[in-house]
Design a protein around this motif. Structure first.
Motif, PDB file in Angstrom:
ATOM      1  N   ASP A  18       0.827  -1.205   0.000  1.00 15.11           N
ATOM      2  CA  ASP A  18       0.000   0.000   0.000  1.00 15.11           C
ATOM      3  C   ASP A  18       0.866   1.263   0.000  1.00 15.11           C
ATOM      4  OD1 ASP A  18      -2.312  -1.479  -0.040  1.00 15.11           O
ATOM      5  OD2 ASP A  18      -2.667  -1.337   2.121  1.00 15.11           O
ATOM      6  N   LEU A  21       2.043   1.731  -3.532  1.00 14.99           N
ATOM      7  CA  LEU A  21       0.976   2.122  -4.459  1.00 14.99           C
ATOM      8  C   LEU A  21       0.487   3.554  -4.236  1.00 14.99           C
ATOM      9  CD1 LEU A  21      -1.089  -1.200  -4.606  1.00 14.99           C
ATOM     10  CD2 LEU A  21       0.410  -0.241  -6.379  1.00 14.99           C
ATOM     11  N   GLN A  22       0.828   4.145  -3.101  1.00 15.26           N
ATOM     12  CA  GLN A  22       0.479   5.546  -2.869  1.00 15.26           C
ATOM     13  C   GLN A  22       1.131   6.465  -3.910  1.00 15.26           C
ATOM     14  OE1 GLN A  22      -1.638   7.193  -0.643  1.00 15.26           O
ATOM     15  NE2 GLN A  22      -2.383   5.103  -0.361  1.00 15.26           N
ATOM     16  N   LYS A  25      -1.512   6.919  -6.916  1.00 16.88           N
ATOM     17  CA  LYS A  25      -2.898   7.118  -6.535  1.00 16.88           C
ATOM     18  C   LYS A  25      -3.729   7.596  -7.721  1.00 16.88           C
ATOM     19  CE  LYS A  25      -5.273   8.426  -2.328  1.00 16.88           C
ATOM     20  NZ  LYS A  25      -5.149   9.109  -1.022  1.00 16.88           N
ATOM     21  N   ARG A  28      -4.417   3.389 -12.823  1.00 19.53           N
ATOM     22  CA  ARG A  28      -4.636   1.950 -12.916  1.00 19.53           C
ATOM     23  C   ARG A  28      -3.382   1.277 -13.467  1.00 19.53           C
ATOM     24  NH1 ARG A  28     -10.929   1.360 -14.989  1.00 19.53           N
ATOM     25  NH2 ARG A  28     -11.853   2.444 -13.197  1.00 19.53           N
ATOM     26  N   ALA A  48      -8.599  -6.349  -2.962  1.00 18.89           N
ATOM     27  CA  ALA A  48      -8.296  -4.939  -2.743  1.00 18.89           C
ATOM     28  C   ALA A  48      -7.663  -4.308  -3.988  1.00 18.89           C
ATOM     29  CB  ALA A  48      -7.361  -4.781  -1.548  1.00 18.89           C
ATOM     30  N   LEU A  49      -6.769  -5.037  -4.634  1.00 21.20           N
ATOM     31  CA  LEU A  49      -6.117  -4.517  -5.839  1.00 21.20           C
ATOM     32  C   LEU A  49      -7.116  -4.341  -6.978  1.00 21.20           C
ATOM     33  CD1 LEU A  49      -2.806  -6.623  -5.777  1.00 21.20           C
ATOM     34  CD2 LEU A  49      -3.019  -4.154  -5.368  1.00 21.20           C
ATOM     35  N   LYS A  50      -8.031  -5.290  -7.114  1.00 21.67           N
ATOM     36  CA  LYS A  50      -9.039  -5.176  -8.165  1.00 21.67           C
ATOM     37  C   LYS A  50      -9.981  -4.010  -7.895  1.00 21.67           C
ATOM     38  CE  LYS A  50      -9.325  -7.417 -11.278  1.00 21.67           C
ATOM     39  NZ  LYS A  50      -8.605  -7.360 -12.594  1.00 21.67           N
ATOM     40  N   GLU A  51     -10.304  -3.775  -6.641  1.00 21.25           N
ATOM     41  CA  GLU A  51     -11.177  -2.651  -6.289  1.00 21.25           C
ATOM     42  C   GLU A  51     -10.522  -1.316  -6.632  1.00 21.25           C
ATOM     43  OE1 GLU A  51     -12.000  -3.337  -2.182  1.00 21.25           O
ATOM     44  OE2 GLU A  51     -13.699  -4.693  -2.591  1.00 21.25           O
ATOM     45  N   GLN A  52      -9.200  -1.292  -6.652  1.00 24.66           N
ATOM     46  CA  GLN A  52      -8.452  -0.089  -7.039  1.00 24.66           C
ATOM     47  C   GLN A  52      -8.308   0.028  -8.557  1.00 24.66           C
ATOM     48  OE1 GLN A  52      -4.687   0.063  -4.810  1.00 24.66           O
ATOM     49  NE2 GLN A  52      -5.703  -0.964  -3.115  1.00 24.66           N
ATOM     50  N   HIS A  54      -6.735  -2.204 -10.628  1.00 26.09           N
ATOM     51  CA  HIS A  54      -5.506  -2.754 -11.196  1.00 26.09           C
ATOM     52  C   HIS A  54      -5.738  -4.120 -11.845  1.00 26.09           C
ATOM     53  CE1 HIS A  54      -3.647   0.503  -9.130  1.00 26.09           C
ATOM     54  NE2 HIS A  54      -3.761  -0.031  -7.923  1.00 26.09           N
TER      55      HIS A  54
END
Length: 237
Positions: A18, A21-22, A25, A28, A48-52, A54
């Motif tokens: 995390d 990945l900041q 932000k 994708r 969690a990654l898919k919800e972002q 990616h």
């Protein structure tokens, strides 16, 4: 075809992931989740990654008896990842059963994850292969043999060095993916990789997708390093 470089999330846990990945932000990415991170965090991390937004290459390199790989792939098919892999050394039957598991495990209206096979690891030298695996042939011959086997088994592509990508494309088809790790930016440290190239070189010699780890994740400015690699990769389209 997808053009973004795949970033290898070689971190020990979700917290470190995390934090990294900041830097991106709102953007994708296409990311690779390997054994260390997946075994620590499990499917929840993938969610969690898919919800972002990616895309995910789940790099677990399955290698077992055909029925075990079949059963495991039925489960993996429901995790929402985009690419998964096996070791081609497991044989044609194992690869076929892995593909069957993905097909049966993919729900209606969903897209089956692409299945690719590892040929020879980019950390493997020809001398090591011949001495430790007792394959008394040139390294390229072994890679092409495994790639052909994966192609005949119906897989979507292979993991290989970019140095073998062109011959694999010529032996199989242009649609057969050549996913190439061992990518470094000019002047970066090689670490444990033996067969490495830059993003520009990889595109020129036939890679479909590239995987970049420490050249981005270990950079002082990871976002700038990613943009540089992406630009270099895309300029060679």
């Amino acid at each position: 075809m997808e053009q973004r470089p795949i970033i290898a999330l070689d971190f020990p846990n979700k917290e470190k992931t995390d934090q990294f990945l900041q830097h991106y932000k709102g953007e994708r990415l296409f990311v690779k989740v390997g054994m260390e991170l997946y075994y620590r965090e499990g499917p929840a991390l993938l969610t969690a990654l898919k919800e972002q937004g990616h895309r995910i290459f789940l790099d677990l390199k399955l290698h077992d008896i055909p029925n075990t790989v079949y059963s495991a792939m039925k489960v993996i098919a429901g995790l929402g990842v985009d690419i998964v892999n096996v070791h081609a050394a497991g044989g044609r039957k194992m690869m076929e059963m892995g593909l069957k598991g993905l097909e049966e495990g993919t729900g209606n209206g969903q897209t089956r994850p692409q299945l690719i096979a590892v040929t020879q690891l980019t950390s493997t030298s020809e001398e090591q292969m011949q001495k430790e695996q007792l394959i008394e042939r040139p390294l390229k011959d072994s890679v092409l043999h495994y790639a052909t086997l994966a192609y005949e088994a119906g897989l979507d592509g292979v993991v290989c060095s970019a140095l073998e990508a062109k011959e694999i494309r010529d032996t199989t088809s242009n649609q057969f993916l050549r996913v190439t790790p061992g990518i470094r930016m000019q002047g970066d440290t090689v670490h444990d990789q033996k067969r490495i190239v830059t993003p520009s070189e990889a595109r020129k010699i036939g890679s479909s997708l590239i995987v970049i780890g420490r050249s981005i994740t270990g950079a002082e400015d990871p976002y700038a390093a990613y943009k540089k690699a992406k630009l270099e990769w895309e300029l060679e389209k």
